[in-house]
Design a protein around this motif. Structure first.
Motif, short mmCIF file in Angstrom:
data_model
loop_
_atom_site.label_atom_id
_atom_site.label_comp_id
_atom_site.label_asym_id
_atom_site.label_seq_id
_atom_site.Cartn_x
_atom_site.Cartn_y
_atom_site.Cartn_z
N THR A 26 -83.59 -0.43 -1.38
CA THR A 26 -84.29 0.44 -2.34
C THR A 26 -83.39 1.59 -2.79
OG1 THR A 26 -85.32 1.68 -0.53
CG2 THR A 26 -86.59 -0.14 -1.47
N ALA A 85 -84.45 0.11 -6.37
CA ALA A 85 -85.58 0.89 -6.88
C ALA A 85 -85.82 0.59 -8.35
CB ALA A 85 -85.32 2.37 -6.67
N ASP A 86 -84.75 0.37 -9.10
CA ASP A 86 -84.90 0.04 -10.52
C ASP A 86 -85.54 -1.33 -10.69
OD1 ASP A 86 -84.55 0.89 -13.25
OD2 ASP A 86 -82.94 -0.59 -13.42
N ARG A 131 -89.26 -0.96 -10.10
CA ARG A 131 -89.88 -0.44 -11.33
C ARG A 131 -89.99 -1.54 -12.38
NH1 ARG A 131 -88.25 0.26 -16.11
NH2 ARG A 131 -86.11 -0.31 -15.52
N ARG A 132 -88.94 -2.34 -12.53
CA ARG A 132 -88.91 -3.38 -13.56
C ARG A 132 -90.00 -4.42 -13.31
NH1 ARG A 132 -84.00 -3.79 -13.31
NH2 ARG A 132 -83.52 -2.70 -15.26
N HIS A 161 -92.71 -4.01 -11.59
CA HIS A 161 -94.03 -3.37 -11.65
C HIS A 161 -94.44 -3.02 -13.08
CE1 HIS A 161 -97.50 -1.26 -10.12
NE2 HIS A 161 -97.12 -0.11 -10.66
N GLU A 162 -93.47 -2.61 -13.92
CA GLU A 162 -93.82 -2.02 -15.22
C GLU A 162 -93.37 -2.83 -16.43
OE1 GLU A 162 -92.18 1.89 -15.40
OE2 GLU A 162 -93.27 2.62 -13.62
N VAL A 188 -90.51 4.42 -2.26
CA VAL A 188 -90.47 3.43 -3.34
C VAL A 188 -91.74 2.58 -3.33
CG1 VAL A 188 -89.24 1.39 -4.20
CG2 VAL A 188 -87.95 3.40 -3.44
N ARG A 222 -94.71 3.98 -5.19
CA ARG A 222 -94.69 3.95 -6.65
C ARG A 222 -95.38 2.71 -7.22
NH1 ARG A 222 -88.20 5.02 -7.10
NH2 ARG A 222 -88.13 6.84 -5.71
N VAL A 223 -95.58 1.71 -6.38
CA VAL A 223 -96.20 0.46 -6.86
C VAL A 223 -97.52 0.19 -6.14
CG1 VAL A 223 -94.06 -0.58 -7.64
CG2 VAL A 223 -94.76 -0.90 -5.26
#
Length: 339
Positions: free
Chosen positions: A14, A19-20, A23-24, A26-27, A48, A51-52
Motif C-alpha cells: 500500500t 494505494a493508487d 483508489r483506482r 474503488h473509484e 488505506v 478509504r474503501v
C-alpha cells in the motif's frame, strides 16, 4: 440472467503504487472491489483500507489470500517480495496482476516461470502498463500493418524531473529502462539479444556518484537496434517518447502536443511532472483489462515470460554499465505456454 459478482481483489503493498491501485479499483474501474489490503506497515494498511469502506487489513499476504472472498491478487509491494507472494498465489491458483518488476533478477524470475509452468496454465499478468497507453497501442497497431516496412531502429527517450534519494546508477536500468526493454520487445515482436551502455559526463543536476544520463543500446534477434536515453534528473518534466524508423517511413509518439498555445510572442504547452500523470489512462486501462479478462476466466497481457525476459535484459544492462562493453542476453528456450 443474474449479473456476475464483482471480482474480489486483495492488494498487496500500500505504498504509492498500491494505494493508487486501491483508489483506482474503488473509484475508477468497474467489475471489481477491494476486499483486502496488505502491507508490512500495519497502520498504513489500515489507513488505506479505511478509504474503501474498512475492508480487512493484513500484514501477511498469505493470510489475505486465504479469505473466501478473495478472487484475485494485485501485487504492488517492493520487487524483492514478489517471488514469495507469487508462489503463495500459485498455491491457491489465484490470478495475479504483478507490478513490474516480476522479480528483481533473472534467476528468481525463472523460478516463478517454472512454478507457473507446473500449474499448466497462465496465472500472471505483469504490470508493463505502457502496452495500454493509447499512443503506444496506436504505434504497435500501425507497425503490425506492415505499411511502414520492416522496423530498423527505435529511438526512446525517458526523462524524469529528479531521481529519488535512494536511486543508484544501476537502478536507471533495472527500474527505468526496464520499460523500454519491454516496449521494444512488444513493438517489434523481437527478443533483445545484447545490451551496450554508454555514459557521458554526469549532469551537474545528478547527485554525487549517480551516472546520469545514460545511453543504452539494445540489439534484437530481428536485426533491429533500439536506443534509450535515460535521464532521471533532467529538471524540467517527465517525458517518454519513442520513434520507430522503418524501411518506408517513421512513426513517433510522446511529443505531448495535445494542446499547444500561441500567445504574447510565445508558443508552447505543458510537460507532465511524473509517471502517474503521463500514464494515468494506461494504468486505468491496464487494470480494467485485467479485471475483465479475469472475470471471463482468462489471463491476457504481458506474461511471466515477458517479465523474465525484461529481467534478463536489465541484468545484462547492469553488467554492461558496470563492466563496459557489449553484454549478450541469456534466455532459456521459450516454453509453448507463452507462444
Amino acid at each position: 440472467m443474474a449479473e456476475r459478482a464483482p471480482l474480489g481483489v486483495a492488494v498487496i503493498g500500500t505504498g504509492r503504487m498500491g494505494a493508487d491501485h486501491v483508489r483506482r479499483i474503488h473509484e475508477v474501474i468497474s467489475g471489481a472491489r477491494v476486499v483486502a489490503v496488505v502491507d508490512v506497515d500495519a497502520e498504513r494498511a489500515k489507513a488505506v483500507a479505511a478509504r474503501v469502506g474498512g475492508c480487512p487489513a493484513h500484514t501477511d499476504p498469505a493470510a489475505a489470500m486465504a479469505a473466501a472472498d478473495v478472487d484475485a491478487v494485485l501485487i504492488a509491494s517492493p520487487g524483492p517480495a514478489h517471488e514469495a507472494t507469487l508462489l503463495a498465489a500459485f498455491e491457491r491458483d489465484l490470478p495475479v496482476l504483478c507490478e513490474k518488476p516480476l522479480t528483481p533478477d533473472a534467476a528468481s524470475a525463472l523460478r516463478v516461470l517454472e512454478a507457473e509452468l507446473r500449474l499448466g496454465h497462465r496465472r500472471v499478468q505483469v504490470g508493463f502498463m505502457r502496452r495500454y497507453d493509447p499512443e503506444y497501442a496506436k504505434l504497435r497497431a500501425l507497425l503490425t500493418t506492415g505499411q511502414l516496412g520492416r522496423p530498423l531502429m527505435v529511438h526512446n527517450r525517458h526523462r524524469n524531473v529528479a531521481s529519488p534519494p535512494f536511486f543508484t546508477s544501476s537502478m536507471l536500468i533495472s527500474d527505468s529502462v526496464a520499460h523500454e526493454a519491454d516496449v521494444t520487445r512488444w513493438l517489434l515482436d523481437h527478443e533483445i539479444t545484447a545490451v551496450t551502455v554508454l555514459c557521458p559526463a554526469p549532469s551537474a543536476n545528478a547527485p554525487d556518484g549517480l551516472r546520469d544520463p545514460q545511453f543504452v543500446v539494445f540489439e534484437t534477434d530481428g536485426g533491429a537496434l533500439s536506443d534509450v536515453e535515460i535521464f532521471v534528473n533532467c529538471g524540467f518534466g517527465y517525458q517518454v517518447q519513442a520513434e520507430v524508423v522503418c524501411e518506408r517511413g517513421t512513426a513517433r509518439i510522446g511529443d505531448g502536443h495535445a494542446l499547444v498555445t500561441n500567445m504574447a510572442g510565445r508558443w508552447g504547452g505543458t510537460i507532465a511532472q511524473d509517471f502517474t500523470e503521463r500514464f494515468k489512462t494506461a494504468y486505468d486501462r491496464q487494470i480494467q483489462s485485467w479485471v475483465d479478462a479475469t472475470r471471463r476466466g482468462e489471463i491476457t497481457g504481458p506474461s511471466v515470460w515477458d517479465g523474465y525476459a525484461a529481467a534478463a535484459v536489465c541484468e545484462a544492462g547492469v553488467r554492461a554499465l558496470e563492466d563496459g562493453g557489449r553484454i549478450e542476453v541469456e534466455l532459456v528456450d521459450k516454453p509453448a505456454l507463452y507462444a
